[in-house]
Structures are given as structure tokens and as C-alpha cells.
Design a protein around this motif. Structure first.
Motif, PDB file in Angstrom:
ATOM      1  N   VAL A   1       0.836  -1.203   0.000  1.00  0.00           N
ATOM      2  CA  VAL A   1       0.000   0.000   0.000  1.00  0.00           C
ATOM      3  C   VAL A   1       0.869   1.250   0.000  1.00  0.00           C
ATOM      4  CG1 VAL A   1      -1.626   1.376   1.360  1.00  0.00           C
ATOM      5  CG2 VAL A   1      -2.005  -1.080   1.097  1.00  0.00           C
ATOM      6  N   LEU A   2       1.844   1.283   0.903  1.00  0.00           N
ATOM      7  CA  LEU A   2       2.724   2.449   1.012  1.00  0.00           C
ATOM      8  C   LEU A   2       3.503   2.679  -0.286  1.00  0.00           C
ATOM      9  CD1 LEU A   2       4.031   1.801   4.621  1.00  0.00           C
ATOM     10  CD2 LEU A   2       2.620   3.738   3.906  1.00  0.00           C
ATOM     11  N   GLU A   3       3.996   1.600  -0.862  1.00  0.00           N
ATOM     12  CA  GLU A   3       4.765   1.735  -2.103  1.00  0.00           C
ATOM     13  C   GLU A   3       3.888   2.188  -3.262  1.00  0.00           C
ATOM     14  OE1 GLU A   3       8.213  -1.583  -1.023  1.00  0.00           O
ATOM     15  OE2 GLU A   3       6.519  -2.153  -2.292  1.00  0.00           O
ATOM     16  N   THR A   4       2.636   1.736  -3.279  1.00  0.00           N
ATOM     17  CA  THR A   4       1.720   2.145  -4.352  1.00  0.00           C
ATOM     18  C   THR A   4       1.329   3.608  -4.195  1.00  0.00           C
ATOM     19  OG1 THR A   4       0.875  -0.130  -4.465  1.00  0.00           O
ATOM     20  CG2 THR A   4      -0.431   1.578  -5.531  1.00  0.00           C
ATOM     21  N   ILE A   5       1.124   4.048  -2.961  1.00  0.00           N
ATOM     22  CA  ILE A   5       0.835   5.463  -2.710  1.00  0.00           C
ATOM     23  C   ILE A   5       1.953   6.332  -3.284  1.00  0.00           C
ATOM     24  CG2 ILE A   5       0.696   7.225  -0.894  1.00  0.00           C
ATOM     25  CD1 ILE A   5      -0.792   5.114   0.815  1.00  0.00           C
ATOM     26  N   LYS A   6       3.187   5.920  -3.022  1.00  0.00           N
ATOM     27  CA  LYS A   6       4.338   6.662  -3.535  1.00  0.00           C
ATOM     28  C   LYS A   6       4.375   6.644  -5.061  1.00  0.00           C
ATOM     29  CE  LYS A   6       8.363   8.758  -2.969  1.00  0.00           C
ATOM     30  NZ  LYS A   6       8.498  10.077  -2.298  1.00  0.00           N
ATOM     31  N   LYS A   7       4.189   5.461  -5.629  1.00  0.00           N
ATOM     32  CA  LYS A   7       4.248   5.298  -7.082  1.00  0.00           C
ATOM     33  C   LYS A   7       3.188   6.136  -7.780  1.00  0.00           C
ATOM     34  CE  LYS A   7       3.803   1.758 -10.690  1.00  0.00           C
ATOM     35  NZ  LYS A   7       3.526   0.313 -10.955  1.00  0.00           N
ATOM     36  N   GLU A   8       1.989   6.204  -7.188  1.00  0.00           N
ATOM     37  CA  GLU A   8       0.873   6.920  -7.815  1.00  0.00           C
ATOM     38  C   GLU A   8       0.797   8.384  -7.390  1.00  0.00           C
ATOM     39  OE1 GLU A   8      -1.066   5.628 -10.096  1.00  0.00           O
ATOM     40  OE2 GLU A   8      -0.262   3.590  -9.981  1.00  0.00           O
ATOM     41  N   SER A   9       1.742   8.806  -6.520  1.00  0.00           N
ATOM     42  CA  SER A   9       1.785  10.199  -6.032  1.00  0.00           C
ATOM     43  C   SER A   9       0.455  10.625  -5.411  1.00  0.00           C
ATOM     44  CB  SER A   9       2.142  11.155  -7.180  1.00  0.00           C
ATOM     45  OG  SER A   9       3.408  10.837  -7.729  1.00  0.00           O
ATOM     46  N   LEU A  10      -0.062   9.776  -4.508  1.00  0.00           N
ATOM     47  CA  LEU A  10      -1.350  10.031  -3.863  1.00  0.00           C
ATOM     48  C   LEU A  10      -1.172  10.777  -2.552  1.00  0.00           C
ATOM     49  CD1 LEU A  10      -2.979   6.522  -4.410  1.00  0.00           C
ATOM     50  CD2 LEU A  10      -3.238   8.566  -5.824  1.00  0.00           C
ATOM     51  N   ASN A  11      -2.181  11.535  -2.185  1.00  0.00           N
ATOM     52  CA  ASN A  11      -2.219  12.177  -0.874  1.00  0.00           C
ATOM     53  C   ASN A  11      -2.943  11.225   0.064  1.00  0.00           C
ATOM     54  OD1 ASN A  11      -2.302  13.837   1.336  1.00  0.00           O
ATOM     55  ND2 ASN A  11      -2.992  15.646   0.217  1.00  0.00           N
ATOM     56  N   ALA A  12      -2.187  10.282   0.606  1.00  0.00           N
ATOM     57  CA  ALA A  12      -2.779   9.210   1.408  1.00  0.00           C
ATOM     58  C   ALA A  12      -1.740   8.640   2.357  1.00  0.00           C
ATOM     59  CB  ALA A  12      -3.302   8.091   0.498  1.00  0.00           C
ATOM     60  N   ASN A  13      -2.216   8.023   3.423  1.00  0.00           N
ATOM     61  CA  ASN A  13      -1.337   7.255   4.306  1.00  0.00           C
ATOM     62  C   ASN A  13      -1.979   5.906   4.615  1.00  0.00           C
ATOM     63  OD1 ASN A  13      -3.173   7.767   6.469  1.00  0.00           O
ATOM     64  ND2 ASN A  13      -2.078   9.638   7.019  1.00  0.00           N
ATOM     65  N   LEU A  14      -1.459   5.221   5.630  1.00  0.00           N
ATOM     66  CA  LEU A  14      -1.874   3.853   5.925  1.00  0.00           C
ATOM     67  C   LEU A  14      -2.395   3.741   7.352  1.00  0.00           C
ATOM     68  CD1 LEU A  14      -1.760   0.698   5.219  1.00  0.00           C
ATOM     69  CD2 LEU A  14       0.482   0.759   6.354  1.00  0.00           C
ATOM     70  N   SER A  15      -3.472   2.989   7.519  1.00  0.00           N
ATOM     71  CA  SER A  15      -3.939   2.595   8.846  1.00  0.00           C
ATOM     72  C   SER A  15      -3.840   1.073   8.966  1.00  0.00           C
ATOM     73  CB  SER A  15      -5.392   3.027   9.068  1.00  0.00           C
ATOM     74  OG  SER A  15      -5.506   4.426   9.175  1.00  0.00           O
ATOM     75  N   LEU A  16      -3.494   0.597  10.161  1.00  0.00           N
ATOM     76  CA  LEU A  16      -3.421  -0.853  10.383  1.00  0.00           C
ATOM     77  C   LEU A  16      -3.863  -1.202  11.799  1.00  0.00           C
ATOM     78  CD1 LEU A  16      -0.748  -1.491  12.319  1.00  0.00           C
ATOM     79  CD2 LEU A  16       0.470  -0.973  10.209  1.00  0.00           C
ATOM     80  N   LYS A  17      -4.211  -2.464  11.990  1.00  0.00           N
ATOM     81  CA  LYS A  17      -4.655  -2.935  13.295  1.00  0.00           C
ATOM     82  C   LYS A  17      -3.602  -3.869  13.898  1.00  0.00           C
ATOM     83  CE  LYS A  17      -9.618  -2.492  12.771  1.00  0.00           C
ATOM     84  NZ  LYS A  17      -9.521  -1.547  11.644  1.00  0.00           N
ATOM     85  N   PRO A  18      -3.265  -3.690  15.184  1.00  0.00           N
ATOM     86  CA  PRO A  18      -2.270  -4.560  15.819  1.00  0.00           C
ATOM     87  C   PRO A  18      -2.638  -6.047  15.801  1.00  0.00           C
ATOM     88  CG  PRO A  18      -2.561  -2.589  17.121  1.00  0.00           C
ATOM     89  CD  PRO A  18      -3.620  -2.555  16.055  1.00  0.00           C
ATOM     90  N   THR A  19      -3.926  -6.386  15.967  1.00  0.00           N
ATOM     91  CA  THR A  19      -4.275  -7.813  15.966  1.00  0.00           C
ATOM     92  C   THR A  19      -4.125  -8.414  14.577  1.00  0.00           C
ATOM     93  OG1 THR A  19      -6.664  -7.476  15.604  1.00  0.00           O
ATOM     94  CG2 THR A  19      -5.873  -7.504  17.897  1.00  0.00           C
ATOM     95  N   GLN A  20      -4.127  -7.571  13.559  1.00  0.00           N
ATOM     96  CA  GLN A  20      -3.855  -8.027  12.193  1.00  0.00           C
ATOM     97  C   GLN A  20      -2.392  -8.405  12.040  1.00  0.00           C
ATOM     98  OE1 GLN A  20      -3.652  -4.992   8.991  1.00  0.00           O
ATOM     99  NE2 GLN A  20      -5.464  -6.002   8.164  1.00  0.00           N
TER     100      GLN A  20
END
Length: 298
Positions: A77-96
Motif C-alpha cells: 500500500v505504502l509503495e503504491t501510494i508513492k508510485k501513484e503520487s497520492l495524498n494518502a497514508n496507511l492505517s493498520l490494526k495490531p491484531t492483524q
């Protein structure tokens, strides 16, 4: 009165509604099964001046191989955000990431993701789950904040009685917090139950965070809370980049437009993935009005 009865009944039968019916109500609130769906949704949001946080759906993982899959997907996800030059970040869950299995495994998985986020000049939000995981989540946040300042944040829930104290404990270093009401069912000794009291504590916690110069993701669809947040933003003379509002995908479009019209920054939570069922059930329990809206009742 009718609306209250509907909400009460719906909240108590959600777990028994067949998956096919839940799927019907989920389509507006989930980007789709794949990362490409989340990217498409984010591109659309960015075109409207809205940021996103992308979330790979899945939680309470009990198999180590699954945690590796989710870890790699988050990095993708992070690498795709960079590649596509998106204004976005990542959320994740610890139990995941394995918190149910092994704390060290979970921490190392999240650390690798945050490390990659730093390399890509991005940001990871560690979501907050139910109360058995609160302390461990905040411990991990504290450690990662020390190693990767500016690239990691977490979530605090206003309905938990401990939250005001958690703000104090965490404020020895710069804070990046998403503040939400809280959605999990918790016992009385842990969480406030009265909706008005939860709202009052939300405002109290928000002001305390602002007073600590925290960066806050003001996560709510409650117009009363948004009103008070805007009042506090003015009181503390905050600049546009000092905070942001956050909302869920597909909920409160008119309120979203109002926030944007006032020149505030807004981030939309964009979930995707095949593990969507538990997420949607939880959201429908929190807000049964979604069903009424989808049926055209209101």
C-alpha cells in the motif's frame, strides 16, 4: 421514537443477518476487495481535495503466516501510494499484525511497516481496537514514535475512562492522535455509557490534546462535536496543517462538504479487502441509520 426503536432492534440482530444482505449495505462503505479499488477511491477523493488513509481489512489474526501476508500488503500500500503520487497514508490494526499471537511478532511486523513508511516519507496510523489491547498498542506507539518520529501515530477513544490519563502519559513527546468516540462494546468500569458524557469527554480530550500541541485527526460524524472542534481550533489559533478532520467512507457526505467549505483539511478512511464482514457488522451496530438510508426510509 420509531427511529430509536429501529436502531435498538437493528443493533441487536446485526450478527444474525446473512452475509449476502450485509454485503448489500456494505458497498458504499468499502472501496472493494483489492488494493486497486482503494487506489481508485483515493484518486477520486484527491481530485476533490480530500486526503485518504487506506486500511487493509482484517483483524484478530491467529496464524503467523497471515500476519506476514498483511505486513507485506501494508508495505505494498505504502509503495503504491508513492508510485501513484497520492495524498494518502496507511492505517493498520495490531491484531492483524499478530498481537493475539505474540507481542514481539506484532511489534516487529509493525516496525517494518513504519520503517518503510519513513523511507517513503509517509505515515502509519496504528488503529485502536478493544480494551484488552489498549495498553500494548500504546506501548508500541511510544517505542515507534521514539525511533520514527513524525511517521507514526495512534488512536485514542473518548468513551474509555482512561483516555485523559493516557494523553498525559503520552505527552512527554510530540503526539499524533486520531481521536474518536469508540465503537467496541466495553464494560461499564472501562467505558462511559452515556452518549452525552462521551461527547463531553471527547471535547475535553480534544482540548487537552490541543493544549499539548498534539496533531489531532478529529474523527467524528457528530455535527455537535465538529462545531466544538471548530470552536477550539479558533480558540487555539491553529493553522490548517496543525490538525485534520477524519470521516468514514460513504458516511455524512453533506457534513463532509461543509467541512471542506470551511477550508479545513479532511481525510477519509478507505478500507478494502476480502475480510470485510466483521468491519461492516461493527459499523452497522454503531450506526444502524445506514440501513435506513440505504432503504430510502430517511
Amino acid at each position: 421514537m420509531l427511529n430509536n426503536i429501529f436502531n435498538f432492534v437493528t443493533s441487536n440482530i446485526i450478527d444474525y443477518i446473512p452475509e449476502q444482505i450485509i454485503d448489500f449495505f456494505s458497498r458504499k462503505y468499502i472501496a472493494g476487495p483489492s488494493l486497486s479499488d482503494a487506489i481508485k477511491a483515493t484518486i477520486d477523493l484527491n481530485s476533490k481535495g480530500i486526503m485518504s488513509t487506506i486500511d487493509v481489512l482484517g483483524e484478530s489474526v491467529v496464524n503467523e503466516d497471515q500476519t506476514i501476508f498483511f505486513r507485506n500488503e501494508c508495505i505494498k500500500v505504502l509503495e503504491t501510494i508513492k508510485k501513484e503520487s497520492l495524498n494518502a497514508n496507511l492505517s493498520l490494526k495490531p491484531t492483524q499484525m499478530g498481537l493475539v499471537i505474540n507481542k514481539a511478532l506484532c511489534y516487529e511486523n509493525i516496525r517494518k511497516i513504519v520503517k518503510r513508511a519513513k523511507e517513503l516519507d509517509n505515515f502509519v496510523r496504528i488503529d485502536m481496537e478493544n480494551s484488552p489491547y489498549t495498553t500494548d498498542t500504546l506501548k508500541m506507539y511510544r517505542l515507534l514514535r521514539e525511533e520514527f518520529p513524525g511517521h507514526v501515530g495512534t488512536v485514542l477513544q473518548a468513551y474509555l475512562r482512561r483516555t485523559v490519563d493516557d494523553i498525559e502519559r503520552l505527552s512527554d513527546k510530540p503526539l499524533n492522535i486520531r481521536l474518536c468516540k469508540g465503537i467496541y462494546i466495553e464494560p461499564y468500569k472501562i467505558a462511559y455509557k452515556n452518549p452525552q458524557l462521551i461527547n463531553e469527554n471527547y471535547i475535553y480530550c480534544l482540548e487537552k490534546l490541543f493544549s499539548k500541541k498534539a496533531y489531532v485527526g478529529i474523527a467524528t460524524h457528530d455535527e455537535k462535536l465538529i462545531f466544538h472542534a471548530m470552536r477550539l481550533i479558533e480558540k487555539y489559533n491553529l493553522k490548517t496543517n496543525d490538525y485534520e478532520f477524519q470521516m468514514l467512507m460513504g458516511i455524512g457526505d453533506e457534513l463532509r462538504d461543509f467541512i471542506l467549505s470551511k477550508k479545513h483539511r479532511l481525510r477519509i478512511y478507505v478500507p478494502y479487502g476480502k475480510e470485510w464482514l466483521s468491519y461492516v457488522r461493527r459499523r452497522l451496530k454503531e450506526n444502524p441509520n445506514i440501513i435506513m438510508t440505504a432503504l430510502g426510509i430517511k
